[in-house]
Design a protein around this motif. Structure first.
Motif, short mmCIF file in Angstrom:
data_model
loop_
_atom_site.label_atom_id
_atom_site.label_comp_id
_atom_site.label_asym_id
_atom_site.label_seq_id
_atom_site.Cartn_x
_atom_site.Cartn_y
_atom_site.Cartn_z
N ALA A 112 0.82 -1.21 0.00
CA ALA A 112 0.00 0.00 0.00
C ALA A 112 0.85 1.26 0.00
CB ALA A 112 -0.93 0.00 1.21
N GLN A 113 2.08 1.15 0.47
CA GLN A 113 2.99 2.29 0.54
C GLN A 113 3.92 2.37 -0.67
OE1 GLN A 113 4.83 1.72 4.37
NE2 GLN A 113 2.86 1.85 5.43
N GLY A 114 3.65 1.54 -1.68
CA GLY A 114 4.39 1.68 -2.93
C GLY A 114 5.43 0.64 -3.22
N ALA A 115 5.32 -0.54 -2.61
CA ALA A 115 6.34 -1.58 -2.79
C ALA A 115 5.94 -2.62 -3.82
CB ALA A 115 6.64 -2.25 -1.45
N ASP A 116 5.06 -2.27 -4.74
CA ASP A 116 4.56 -3.27 -5.69
C ASP A 116 5.66 -3.86 -6.57
OD1 ASP A 116 2.22 -4.67 -6.90
OD2 ASP A 116 2.94 -3.62 -8.69
N ASP A 117 6.75 -3.13 -6.77
CA ASP A 117 7.84 -3.63 -7.60
C ASP A 117 8.89 -4.40 -6.79
OD1 ASP A 117 6.76 -2.63 -9.93
OD2 ASP A 117 7.81 -0.72 -9.79
N ASP A 118 8.62 -4.64 -5.54
CA ASP A 118 9.55 -5.39 -4.68
C ASP A 118 9.11 -6.85 -4.65
OD1 ASP A 118 11.06 -6.54 -2.64
OD2 ASP A 118 11.03 -4.73 -1.42
N ALA A 119 9.87 -7.70 -5.33
CA ALA A 119 9.50 -9.11 -5.42
C ALA A 119 9.43 -9.77 -4.06
CB ALA A 119 10.53 -9.85 -6.29
N ALA A 120 10.31 -9.37 -3.14
CA ALA A 120 10.35 -10.00 -1.82
C ALA A 120 9.06 -9.75 -1.05
CB ALA A 120 11.55 -9.50 -1.04
N VAL A 121 8.47 -8.58 -1.21
CA VAL A 121 7.22 -8.29 -0.50
C VAL A 121 6.13 -9.24 -0.96
CG1 VAL A 121 5.43 -6.58 -0.11
CG2 VAL A 121 7.82 -5.89 -0.10
N HIS A 122 6.01 -9.46 -2.27
CA HIS A 122 5.01 -10.39 -2.79
C HIS A 122 5.32 -11.82 -2.33
CE1 HIS A 122 3.00 -7.51 -5.46
NE2 HIS A 122 4.21 -7.02 -5.71
N TYR A 123 6.58 -12.18 -2.35
CA TYR A 123 6.97 -13.54 -1.98
C TYR A 123 6.63 -13.83 -0.53
CZ TYR A 123 10.00 -17.49 -0.83
OH TYR A 123 10.48 -18.69 -0.38
N TYR A 124 7.01 -12.93 0.38
CA TYR A 124 6.76 -13.18 1.80
C TYR A 124 5.29 -13.01 2.16
CZ TYR A 124 11.72 -13.75 2.47
OH TYR A 124 13.01 -14.23 2.40
N LEU A 125 4.57 -12.21 1.39
CA LEU A 125 3.12 -12.15 1.56
C LEU A 125 2.52 -13.53 1.32
CD1 LEU A 125 0.33 -10.84 1.82
CD2 LEU A 125 0.54 -10.10 -0.56
N ALA A 126 2.89 -14.14 0.20
CA ALA A 126 2.34 -15.45 -0.15
C ALA A 126 2.76 -16.52 0.85
CB ALA A 126 2.80 -15.84 -1.56
N ASP A 162 15.33 -16.24 -2.19
CA ASP A 162 15.27 -17.43 -1.33
C ASP A 162 15.56 -18.70 -2.12
OD1 ASP A 162 14.97 -18.86 1.01
OD2 ASP A 162 12.78 -18.95 0.89
N HIS A 163 16.64 -18.66 -2.90
CA HIS A 163 17.06 -19.85 -3.67
C HIS A 163 15.95 -20.37 -4.59
CE1 HIS A 163 20.67 -20.27 -1.08
NE2 HIS A 163 19.86 -19.90 -0.11
N GLY A 164 15.33 -19.46 -5.33
CA GLY A 164 14.27 -19.88 -6.24
C GLY A 164 12.93 -20.03 -5.56
N GLY A 165 12.71 -19.31 -4.46
CA GLY A 165 11.47 -19.44 -3.70
C GLY A 165 10.19 -19.24 -4.52
N PRO A 166 10.11 -18.19 -5.36
CA PRO A 166 8.89 -18.03 -6.15
C PRO A 166 8.62 -19.21 -7.09
CG PRO A 166 10.07 -15.96 -6.06
CD PRO A 166 10.98 -17.00 -5.45
N ALA A 197 13.55 -24.70 -10.84
CA ALA A 197 14.08 -24.37 -9.51
C ALA A 197 15.28 -25.24 -9.17
CB ALA A 197 12.99 -24.54 -8.46
N VAL A 198 15.19 -26.52 -9.47
CA VAL A 198 16.30 -27.45 -9.21
C VAL A 198 17.50 -27.12 -10.09
CG1 VAL A 198 17.02 -29.84 -9.57
CG2 VAL A 198 14.91 -29.34 -8.33
N ARG A 199 17.24 -26.81 -11.34
CA ARG A 199 18.33 -26.53 -12.28
C ARG A 199 19.06 -25.23 -11.92
NH1 ARG A 199 15.46 -26.16 -16.44
NH2 ARG A 199 15.49 -23.91 -16.82
N GLU A 200 18.30 -24.20 -11.58
CA GLU A 200 18.91 -22.89 -11.35
C GLU A 200 19.34 -22.67 -9.90
OE1 GLU A 200 16.39 -19.85 -12.91
OE2 GLU A 200 16.49 -20.64 -14.97
N HIS A 201 18.78 -23.45 -8.98
CA HIS A 201 19.13 -23.31 -7.56
C HIS A 201 19.29 -24.71 -6.95
CE1 HIS A 201 18.31 -18.99 -7.61
NE2 HIS A 201 17.31 -19.30 -8.43
#
Length: 265
Positions: A112-126, A162-166, A197-201
């Motif tokens: 809500a404060q403008g972090a929509d382009d921060d992948a980590a915020v979306h990842y930890y939300l999920a 997070d080592h290919g977390g998404p 994920a396995v191949r890249e991380h």
């Protein structure tokens, strides 16, 4: 295809608009022993907080963030990450849900404060949301899309968190979710994402565990053989790696899937 249990660290279901999530914060003991920290100090050191951090250190950091009005700090993923690490190591189900729900709230506030382009915020939300509702599946059947959206956004922005977390979480979502027309489950998508994920991380044990589960779910002999190999490699990486407080909960996941493999023989 085989039926497969839900992973203990992820659910494919979430509550509409987070309705029904715990709203009370967990109270921490021993805060008098916390180091003197400011929001600026916390922001500068945020990369240091993770699974290797002891619980007291994480609690002290989250307490500072809770009390801070620093918008730059609250726009980051730190609060949701601290909440997740604390929730994952919490044995009490009620406290675990409250911590994970707080992680969801902190991530939503960051967005809500403008972090929509921060992948980590979306990842930890999920990740927090999955943990917060894993015992309440019947409340979440209508909301597969929101979790998929958060994971896909994180993957598009930065799939390497997070080592290919998404990749790992989205692949597991497609593996566990009901298939069309009742859901978004898709074994082909799951296999594609988890193989990537396995191949890249390749150093992360859960990438191998989740890929092993997808291969096992495929059902043929060749896939079962490969699933066993991926499982064995994941177990080795878990035993030899420095995974901190995450190791014990991951061991349980490996043990539960090992039982499924043995029952399949």
């Amino acid at each position: 295809m085989r039926a497969i249990r839900l992973l203990t660290t992820i659910t494919m279901l979430i509550l509409a608009g987070c309705a029904g999530l715990q709203s009370d914060r967990v109270r921490f003991d021993g805060l008098s022993g916390c180091p003197r920290q400011t929001a600026a100090m916390l922001a500068a050191q945020q990369s240091q907080y993770g699974p290797l951090s002891d619980t007291h250190t994480l609690e002290c950091a989250l307490t500072v963030l809770r009390d801070s009005q620093d918008l730059a700090l609250r726009r980051t993923s730190l609060g949701s990450r601290l909440s997740l690490h604390l929730a994952e190591r919490e044995a009490n189900p009620d406290r675990r849900e409250k911590l994970a729900a707080e992680g969801v709230s902190l991530a939503e506030a960051a967005l809500a404060q403008g972090a929509d382009d921060d992948a980590a915020v979306h990842y930890y939300l999920a990740a927090n949301l999955g943990l917060a509702v894993r015992e309440h599946i019947t409340l979440a059947m209508d909301n597969l899309g929101r979790l998929e959206g958060a994971m896909k956004r994180a993957q598009a922005l930065n799939p390497d968190i997070d080592h290919g977390g998404p990749l790992r979480l989205l692949g597991a979502l497609y593996l566990k979710a009901p298939a069309w027309p009742s859901g978004i489950g898709d074994l082909d998508k799951a296999l594609e994402l988890l193989e990537k994920a396995v191949r890249e991380h390749p150093a992360h044990p859960l990438n191998h565990l989740f890929y092993a589960q997808a291969l096992w779910h495929e059902g043929d002999e060749a896939s079962l053989s490969q699933a066993k190999a991926e499982f064995a490699l994941g177990e080795k990486l878990l035993a030899e790696g420095m995974w901190g407080y995450s190791k014990e909960s991951w061991k349980k996941e490996f043990a539960e899937f090992q039982q499924e493999l043995e029952n399949d023989l």
